[in-house]
Structures are given as structure tokens and as C-alpha cells.
Design a protein around this motif. Structure first.
Motif, PDB file in Angstrom:
ATOM      1  N   VAL A 230       0.837  -1.205   0.000  1.00 19.33           N
ATOM      2  CA  VAL A 230       0.000   0.000   0.000  1.00 19.33           C
ATOM      3  C   VAL A 230       0.868   1.250   0.000  1.00 19.33           C
ATOM      4  O   VAL A 230       0.591   2.220  -0.722  1.00 19.33           O
ATOM      5  CB  VAL A 230      -0.947  -0.008   1.223  1.00 19.33           C
ATOM      6  N   CYS A 231       1.943   1.239   0.790  1.00 16.52           N
ATOM      7  CA  CYS A 231       2.860   2.389   0.818  1.00 16.52           C
ATOM      8  C   CYS A 231       3.472   2.632  -0.558  1.00 16.52           C
ATOM      9  O   CYS A 231       3.538   3.772  -1.038  1.00 16.52           O
ATOM     10  CB  CYS A 231       3.962   2.152   1.849  1.00 16.52           C
ATOM     11  N   ARG A 232       3.912   1.565  -1.190  1.00 16.82           N
ATOM     12  CA  ARG A 232       4.519   1.702  -2.511  1.00 16.82           C
ATOM     13  C   ARG A 232       3.500   2.178  -3.549  1.00 16.82           C
ATOM     14  O   ARG A 232       3.801   3.026  -4.390  1.00 16.82           O
ATOM     15  CB  ARG A 232       5.128   0.360  -2.924  1.00 16.82           C
ATOM     16  N   ARG A 233       2.290   1.650  -3.459  1.00 16.18           N
ATOM     17  CA  ARG A 233       1.234   1.992  -4.421  1.00 16.18           C
ATOM     18  C   ARG A 233       0.857   3.470  -4.351  1.00 16.18           C
ATOM     19  O   ARG A 233       0.543   4.094  -5.366  1.00 16.18           O
ATOM     20  CB  ARG A 233       0.006   1.129  -4.133  1.00 16.18           C
ATOM     21  N   HIS A 234       0.924   4.036  -3.145  1.00 12.02           N
ATOM     22  CA  HIS A 234       0.498   5.425  -2.968  1.00 12.02           C
ATOM     23  C   HIS A 234       1.665   6.366  -2.694  1.00 12.02           C
ATOM     24  O   HIS A 234       1.447   7.492  -2.217  1.00 12.02           O
ATOM     25  CB  HIS A 234      -0.530   5.500  -1.836  1.00 12.02           C
ATOM     26  N   ASP A 235       2.870   5.934  -2.981  1.00 11.79           N
ATOM     27  CA  ASP A 235       4.052   6.780  -2.871  1.00 11.79           C
ATOM     28  C   ASP A 235       4.201   7.365  -1.464  1.00 11.79           C
ATOM     29  O   ASP A 235       4.428   8.563  -1.282  1.00 11.79           O
ATOM     30  CB  ASP A 235       4.004   7.906  -3.915  1.00 11.79           C
ATOM     31  N   MET A 236       4.060   6.487  -0.457  1.00 11.32           N
ATOM     32  CA  MET A 236       4.305   6.869   0.934  1.00 11.32           C
ATOM     33  C   MET A 236       5.531   6.119   1.432  1.00 11.32           C
ATOM     34  O   MET A 236       5.755   4.973   1.046  1.00 11.32           O
ATOM     35  CB  MET A 236       3.097   6.517   1.818  1.00 11.32           C
ATOM     36  N   LEU A 237       6.300   6.750   2.288  1.00  7.86           N
ATOM     37  CA  LEU A 237       7.467   6.085   2.844  1.00  7.86           C
ATOM     38  C   LEU A 237       7.051   5.160   3.983  1.00  7.86           C
ATOM     39  O   LEU A 237       6.176   5.506   4.785  1.00  7.86           O
ATOM     40  CB  LEU A 237       8.475   7.114   3.353  1.00  7.86           C
ATOM     41  N   LEU A 238       7.662   3.998   4.060  1.00  5.97           N
ATOM     42  CA  LEU A 238       7.397   3.044   5.133  1.00  5.97           C
ATOM     43  C   LEU A 238       8.521   3.134   6.158  1.00  5.97           C
ATOM     44  O   LEU A 238       9.687   2.874   5.846  1.00  5.97           O
ATOM     45  CB  LEU A 238       7.297   1.624   4.592  1.00  5.97           C
ATOM     46  N   ILE A 239       8.157   3.509   7.385  1.00  2.69           N
ATOM     47  CA  ILE A 239       9.102   3.586   8.496  1.00  2.69           C
ATOM     48  C   ILE A 239       8.830   2.416   9.432  1.00  2.69           C
ATOM     49  O   ILE A 239       7.710   2.253   9.921  1.00  2.69           O
ATOM     50  CB  ILE A 239       8.941   4.894   9.292  1.00  2.69           C
ATOM     51  N   VAL A 240       9.831   1.589   9.680  1.00  4.70           N
ATOM     52  CA  VAL A 240       9.704   0.528  10.678  1.00  4.70           C
ATOM     53  C   VAL A 240      10.472   0.950  11.922  1.00  4.70           C
ATOM     54  O   VAL A 240      11.677   1.202  11.871  1.00  4.70           O
ATOM     55  CB  VAL A 240      10.225  -0.818  10.155  1.00  4.70           C
ATOM     56  N   ASP A 241       9.734   1.051  13.025  1.00  2.00           N
ATOM     57  CA  ASP A 241      10.339   1.347  14.319  1.00  2.00           C
ATOM     58  C   ASP A 241      10.814   0.021  14.906  1.00  2.00           C
ATOM     59  O   ASP A 241      10.025  -0.758  15.437  1.00  2.00           O
ATOM     60  CB  ASP A 241       9.294   2.008  15.221  1.00  2.00           C
ATOM     61  N   ASP A 242      12.111  -0.232  14.800  1.00  2.00           N
ATOM     62  CA  ASP A 242      12.711  -1.467  15.307  1.00  2.00           C
ATOM     63  C   ASP A 242      13.519  -1.205  16.572  1.00  2.00           C
ATOM     64  O   ASP A 242      14.485  -1.918  16.868  1.00  2.00           O
ATOM     65  CB  ASP A 242      13.615  -2.090  14.228  1.00  2.00           C
ATOM     66  N   VAL A 243      13.123  -0.168  17.308  1.00  2.00           N
ATOM     67  CA  VAL A 243      13.872   0.223  18.504  1.00  2.00           C
ATOM     68  C   VAL A 243      13.915  -0.911  19.526  1.00  2.00           C
ATOM     69  O   VAL A 243      14.973  -1.245  20.053  1.00  2.00           O
ATOM     70  CB  VAL A 243      13.264   1.503  19.118  1.00  2.00           C
ATOM     71  N   GLN A 244      12.760  -1.528  19.803  1.00  2.00           N
ATOM     72  CA  GLN A 244      12.737  -2.614  20.783  1.00  2.00           C
ATOM     73  C   GLN A 244      12.839  -3.986  20.146  1.00  2.00           C
ATOM     74  O   GLN A 244      13.406  -4.909  20.731  1.00  2.00           O
ATOM     75  CB  GLN A 244      11.466  -2.547  21.635  1.00  2.00           C
ATOM     76  N   MET A 245      12.329  -4.149  18.931  1.00  2.00           N
ATOM     77  CA  MET A 245      12.276  -5.474  18.318  1.00  2.00           C
ATOM     78  C   MET A 245      13.445  -5.769  17.387  1.00  2.00           C
ATOM     79  O   MET A 245      13.581  -6.883  16.890  1.00  2.00           O
ATOM     80  CB  MET A 245      10.956  -5.649  17.552  1.00  2.00           C
ATOM     81  N   GLY A 246      14.306  -4.788  17.163  1.00  2.00           N
ATOM     82  CA  GLY A 246      15.473  -5.011  16.321  1.00  2.00           C
ATOM     83  C   GLY A 246      16.609  -5.673  17.077  1.00  2.00           C
ATOM     84  O   GLY A 246      16.485  -6.038  18.245  1.00  2.00           O
ATOM     85  N   CYS A 247      17.744  -5.848  16.403  1.00  2.00           N
ATOM     86  CA  CYS A 247      18.943  -6.446  16.990  1.00  2.00           C
ATOM     87  C   CYS A 247      18.674  -7.852  17.516  1.00  2.00           C
ATOM     88  O   CYS A 247      19.205  -8.265  18.555  1.00  2.00           O
ATOM     89  CB  CYS A 247      19.508  -5.564  18.100  1.00  2.00           C
ATOM     90  N   GLY A 248      17.812  -8.600  16.800  1.00  2.00           N
ATOM     91  CA  GLY A 248      17.631 -10.014  17.085  1.00  2.00           C
ATOM     92  C   GLY A 248      16.513 -10.392  18.023  1.00  2.00           C
ATOM     93  O   GLY A 248      16.298 -11.582  18.270  1.00  2.00           O
ATOM     94  N   ARG A 249      15.771  -9.454  18.539  1.00  2.00           N
ATOM     95  CA  ARG A 249      14.748  -9.783  19.533  1.00  2.00           C
ATOM     96  C   ARG A 249      13.714 -10.771  18.998  1.00  2.00           C
ATOM     97  O   ARG A 249      13.239 -11.649  19.711  1.00  2.00           O
ATOM     98  CB  ARG A 249      14.072  -8.487  20.025  1.00  2.00           C
ATOM     99  N   THR A 250      13.349 -10.647  17.728  1.00  3.83           N
ATOM    100  CA  THR A 250      12.369 -11.575  17.147  1.00  3.83           C
ATOM    101  C   THR A 250      13.022 -12.717  16.378  1.00  3.83           C
ATOM    102  O   THR A 250      12.323 -13.559  15.812  1.00  3.83           O
ATOM    103  CB  THR A 250      11.392 -10.840  16.211  1.00  3.83           C
ATOM    104  N   GLY A 251      14.347 -12.741  16.331  1.00  4.27           N
ATOM    105  CA  GLY A 251      15.084 -13.775  15.606  1.00  4.27           C
ATOM    106  C   GLY A 251      16.103 -13.152  14.673  1.00  4.27           C
ATOM    107  O   GLY A 251      17.298 -13.079  14.994  1.00  4.27           O
ATOM    108  N   PRO A 252      15.669 -12.665  13.489  1.00  6.32           N
ATOM    109  CA  PRO A 252      16.604 -11.992  12.583  1.00  6.32           C
ATOM    110  C   PRO A 252      17.089 -10.676  13.181  1.00  6.32           C
ATOM    111  O   PRO A 252      16.483 -10.153  14.123  1.00  6.32           O
ATOM    112  CB  PRO A 252      15.752 -11.743  11.332  1.00  6.32           C
TER     113      PRO A 252
END
Length: 432
Positions: A230-252
Motif C-alpha cells: 500500500v505504501c509503494r502503491r500510494h508513494d508513501m514512505l514506510l518507516i519501521v520502528d525497530d527500537v525494541q524489536m530489532g537487533c535479534g529480539r524476534t530472531g533476525p
């Protein structure tokens, strides 16, 4: 629990705004791995991990060695955005162990020491790039406590602290909101297509793949992929807030990898330094780098001690897939054990959800979740609650926790639920 922190000498000087010290009214003195110790010598198993900051546990040896060596050698500590050896080392490790293996062409921005600094930079950049002012955020979201981050946060109580109107945001239902009766990406798509919805095209959409503070709400890979489309279709930027879930918390390393998407902007902090040192990054596609020199800055965007430990963390834990695979293996074990607990307490409305090594045990009665947390503390386990009403017991053990420690903590959770349920029954009888 009675708040006994007023008996501690520092309580007389500290603001009433403190929170965690009320739930755990002891003085902590030492920590290593998955355990912390108070000044009385009592040991606690830590399934809080600095709200997801200590993914590799307390004082991981390889990181401590790198930090001590750097300090002993009179390494630069503060540098704003000057080039330093520590900065170069971090950028090299990030490129080698994270970006290149994933085929990601991201520019790296040092926005300041905390997660909210990263979010503020992301929102500001998205508006600058697109020339549009509004942003889409989701129910249940938490993105930080500064004004821009609060505007995209869902929590009524946290937003109320702003003291000013929080405008420029359109709210959409997160995956599973209202029982999953409304598909947020589909609704957003339909409103943007309508021409009669009153929704002007936003600059960006900001999302967490798992809402930690929101109650461990997990977005499915399919939902995230649809949102990206949907973001790509409507030319909106997608921001992922990985502050807590990044750096391996969910696996990758990045939590969005399982959805097969590539966000335009990514926010990182918390576990990024690997050692609990303040640090954040904002990553974005190279063509979005439209900043003018000094247009966004901060005094502590050059925290070299954090650069040293972050580089050591990337070299130690992300040179291969071992940690990711181990986290995925343990995820199944945690889910199985928690579902056993929920099944034994069906009458409490207990429900389990999570991914990797972030898990939530939800209760129909928020007070029960708080009771479980307090019962766990008395048994030597640190675990917090989350959700709009603190109705979810949230487990965030270090990714490096041993199998024995993991089982010990899960057993304490099970015992604490049983104890809290028993304590609740007599009280209900007295009030009926």
C-alpha cells in the motif's frame, strides 16, 4: 505491593515520575548475563533486560573487554559528528555483518542517544522528502516520549502528558485490533483511492512489527507485506520502528525480515550498543538522503563508547546465523510452556502471543497481570507488564539466556500465575 522505595535514601531526592523502582523496591548492585544482584546479595533472574536493551545480557565479556581496552587507551569519548576510529569501526561492522548480507543500501544517520531521537529524525526526514505533513500510525503503537514520537503513539495516558495538541497523524487499526474485524492496510488503501474520504496522502506510515509496549501485539508477515504494498502503491514512505524489536529480539537482526519487506526508513536503538550504552541510528535508502549539513543534529550523536561496544556486538553475535537460529529454536519452547500455563488457567482468560524471545501472557483482569508480576519478583524474577491497561505480562529474556535459566524463569512464571490466581479468589469471595 507496598511501595517501600521511600525507605531508600535516594527516594527523598528523586521525582515522583520514577516507575520501575516502585515495582522492584531494592537497590541493585551487580549483574552478569541473565542475572542481577541487589546490595543484600539476593540474585534475580532478569526477563526484563532493560526493556529490551540488554539483548546479550548484562556485561557480556567480549563487549566489556572492548570497552575497557578503549577507555584504558584514552579513546575519544565525545565527538559530535567528527570522524573517529570508533565510528569507522562501527560503520564497517554494520556494513559487513548486517547491511551487505541482507542486500540493504541504507545510509546511516546518528540522530542522538535514544530511540525517540531516531523516530523524530525519521518523521522529519519523511516530511522533508515528500513535502507532505501527515503521517499514518497505528492503534496500540508506542514510539517514544518526545512530541513527534508521542504524536504517533497510541497510548492515551502517555499522549496526555504532552500538554499540547498532537496533530498531523491519521490512526489506523493494527493487525488484530477489535478482534481483527478491520484490515488496516486495506482500509488505508481504500481511503486513499476514494477521493472522497477526506484523507490527504500522508508522507509516511510508521509501524512496529511487534508492539512491545502496546501489549506484545504481533503483526503477521502477510499484514506487513500488504502494508508495504500500500505504501509503494500510494508513494508513501514506510518507516519501521525497530527500537525494541530489532537487533535479534524476534530472531533476525531486523524484525521485518520475516515479512520479506524493505522499509524506506528504519529506527534502531535499545540493544544496538549491546551494553546498555545510549545510542540510536536512523537508516534510510540512499536516495532519501536530502539533509543539509547540520539540519538535524544533537550533542550526543557521537557517543564513542557505545560505538565500541556496538561494533563488538556485531562482530560477536552477527557474524553468522547462530544467534538467530538459537532464538527461533527457543521461541517454540517458550510458546509451548506459556500455552500450558494459559490452558491451566482458562478461567482467567489467559492468552499467549509473541515471536522470537518477546512473549506476552494476557489476562482478562489487568490487576491479575500486575499480581503475577509482583509474585514473580518475590520469587526472584524480574518481568514487567504492558498493554493499554497493563493487562499483559511481558517476557524479554536476554537472547543469550541459558536453557536452564530459561526454564527456571518460565517455571517461576507458572508458579506466580497460580499464586496470583489463588490470592485473587479469596478477595473476590469477600467482595461478592
Amino acid at each position: 505491593m507496598i511501595d517501600r522505595t521511600d525507605q531508600l535514601p535516594e527516594a527523598a531526592r528523586e521525582s515522583e515520575v520514577r516507575s520501575y523502582s516502585r515495582e522492584w523496591p531494592v537497590q541493585f548492585a551487580h549483574a552478569r548475563g541473565a542475572r542481577v544482584q541487589d546490595v543484600q546479595g539476593r540474585s534475580y533472574l532478569d526477563f526484563f533486560a532493560g526493556a529490551g536493551t540488554l539483548n546479550y545480557g548484562h556485561n557480556p565479556p567480549a563487549l566489556k573487554e572492548a570497552l575497557l581496552s578503549y577507555v584504558a587507551g584514552d579513546g575519544i569519548t565525545h565527538s559530535l559528528d567528527l570522524f573517529t576510529a570508533a565510528r569507522t569501526e562501527l560503520l564497517t561492522a554494520l556494513q559487513q555483518h548486517v547491511l551487505t548480507p541482507r542486500g540493504l543500501d541504507y545510509r546511516v544517520m546518528f540522530p542522538g542517544p535514544t530511540g525517540t531521537n531516531s523516530v523524530e529524525a525519521a518523521l522529519k526526514l519523511a516530511r522533508k522528502v515528500t513535502g507532505r505533513s501527515s503521517v499514518v500510525a497505528f492503534t496500540g503503537a508506542f514510539h517514544g516520549m518526545s512530541l513527534g514520537s508521542l504524536s504517533v503513539t497510541g497510548s492515551e495516558s502517555k499522549r496526555a502528558g504532552a500538554g499540547v495538541p498532537l496533530a498531523g497523524v491519521h490512526r489506523m487499526p493494527y493487525d488484530g485490533f477489535a478482534g481483527g474485524t478491520v484490515n488496516g492496510p486495506a482500509l488505508l488503501d481504500a481511503m486513499l483511492r476514494s477521493g472522497n474520504s477526506g484523507l490527504d496522502r500522508p508522507a509516511a506510515v510508521i509501524v512496529e512489527t511487534v508492539q512491545g509496549e502496546g501489549g506484545v501485539n504481533v503483526a503477521s508477515p502477510e499484514w506487513l507485506a500488504e502494508l508495504s504494498d500500500v505504501c509503494r502503491r500510494h508513494d508513501m514512505l514506510l518507516i519501521v520502528d525497530d527500537v525494541q524489536m530489532g537487533c535479534g529480539r524476534t530472531g533476525p537482526f531486523f524484525s521485518f525480515e520475516t515479512a520479506g519487506i524493505v522499509p524506506d526508513i528504519v529506527c534502531l536503538s535499545k540493544a544496538l550498543s549491546g551494553y546498555g550504552l545510549p545510542m540510536s541510528l536512523t537508516l534510510f535508502r540512499s536516495e532519501l538522503d536530502v539533509w543539509e549539513p547540520g539540519e538535524h543534529n544533537g550533542t550526543f550523536r557521537g557517543h564513542n563508547l557505545a560505538f565500541v561496544t556496538a561494533a563488538a556486538a556485531l562482530r560477536s553475535y552477527w557474524r553468522d546465523n547462530a544467534l538467530e537460529n538459537w532464538t527461533a529454536h527457543r521461541a517454540g519452547h517458550v510458546e509451548e510452556r506459556l500455552r500450558e500455563v494459559a490452558l491451566r488457567h482458562e478461567g482467567l482468560g489467559a492468552r499467549v502471543r509473541g515471536r522470537g524471545l518477546v512473549w506476552g501472557l494476557e489476562f482478562r483482569d489487568p490487576e491479575l497481570a500486575r499480581r503475577v508480576g509482583r509474585a514473580a519478583f518475590t520469587r526472584g524474577l524480574l518481568v514487567e507488564t504492558s498493554g493499554a491497561r497493563d493487562e499483559v505480562l511481558k517476557l524479554l529474556p536476554p537472547l543469550t539466556v541459558s536453557d536452564a535459566e530459561l526454564d527456571e524463569g518460565l517455571e517461576i512464571v507458572a508458579e506466580s500465575v497460580t499464586a496470583a490466581a489463588k490470592d485473587r479468589a479469596p478477595q473476590e469471595a469477600r467482595t461478592s
